[in-house]
Design an enzyme around this catalytic site. Sequence first.
Site, PDB file in Angstrom:
ATOM      1  N   GLN A   1      -3.430   9.498  -1.722  1.00  0.00           N
ATOM      2  CA  GLN A   1      -2.821   8.173  -1.690  1.00  0.00           C
ATOM      3  C   GLN A   1      -1.433   8.245  -1.061  1.00  0.00           C
ATOM      4  O   GLN A   1      -0.435   8.465  -1.740  1.00  0.00           O
ATOM      5  CB  GLN A   1      -2.745   7.582  -3.101  1.00  0.00           C
ATOM      6  CG  GLN A   1      -2.350   6.139  -3.079  1.00  0.00           C
ATOM      7  CD  GLN A   1      -2.593   5.455  -4.397  1.00  0.00           C
ATOM      8  OE1 GLN A   1      -2.996   6.044  -5.375  1.00  0.00           O
ATOM      9  NE2 GLN A   1      -2.340   4.162  -4.415  1.00  0.00           N
ATOM     10  N   PHE A   2      -1.391   8.043   0.255  1.00  0.00           N
ATOM     11  CA  PHE A   2      -0.128   8.135   0.978  1.00  0.00           C
ATOM     12  C   PHE A   2       0.856   7.050   0.556  1.00  0.00           C
ATOM     13  O   PHE A   2       2.062   7.198   0.727  1.00  0.00           O
ATOM     14  CB  PHE A   2      -0.351   8.098   2.495  1.00  0.00           C
ATOM     15  CG  PHE A   2      -0.707   6.740   3.039  1.00  0.00           C
ATOM     16  CD1 PHE A   2       0.283   5.909   3.538  1.00  0.00           C
ATOM     17  CD2 PHE A   2      -2.022   6.301   3.049  1.00  0.00           C
ATOM     18  CE1 PHE A   2      -0.033   4.659   4.050  1.00  0.00           C
ATOM     19  CE2 PHE A   2      -2.347   5.067   3.557  1.00  0.00           C
ATOM     20  CZ  PHE A   2      -1.355   4.237   4.055  1.00  0.00           C
ATOM     21  N   THR A   3       0.366   5.960  -0.039  1.00  0.00           N
ATOM     22  CA  THR A   3       1.249   4.854  -0.410  1.00  0.00           C
ATOM     23  C   THR A   3       2.232   5.238  -1.514  1.00  0.00           C
ATOM     24  O   THR A   3       3.197   4.506  -1.756  1.00  0.00           O
ATOM     25  CB  THR A   3       0.438   3.615  -0.836  1.00  0.00           C
ATOM     26  OG1 THR A   3      -0.387   3.957  -1.947  1.00  0.00           O
ATOM     27  CG2 THR A   3      -0.407   3.102   0.320  1.00  0.00           C
TER      28      THR A   3
END
Length: 150
Positions: free
Chosen positions: A77-79
């Site tokens: 989850q790059f967010t």
Amino acid sequence: MKVVLQKVSQAKVTSGNIQNEINQGYLLLVGIGESSTYSDAEVLAKKIAKTRIFEDENGKMNLDIHQVNGEILSISQFTIYASVKKGNRPGFSNAKRPEEALKIYEYFNEQLESYNINVKTGEFGAHMDVSLTNDGPITIIFESKEGNIQ
């Protein structure tokens, strides 16, 4: 590198035709930042594998994931590295480029497996539907910089 750990009684991820699910264990939301390294993956995997947040016979959080035969569902989850300082649309320049992040994410999961934990994953870089039942609720954020737990 940042990992949001949620202790779950069940969790599931679906992406297209791919589906993985676990019962008791951890749902991990894994963020790989621009400065994240393989050393960060190693120290976080070790810390998570040894974290004692499952209840013993006296109701104390004293057992690790092995002692309850738990599993891990690891979701990239790059967010997690979103910057919200300016404007109303988050910026993601603090996240590592996908090609490099994938290698560290896979290495992190391999490190978790080296502690004899069954690890299932979502699909890196894909849109995924994730559902879970947070047990407790217990949510802990783990972070490492330059191979050191923060």
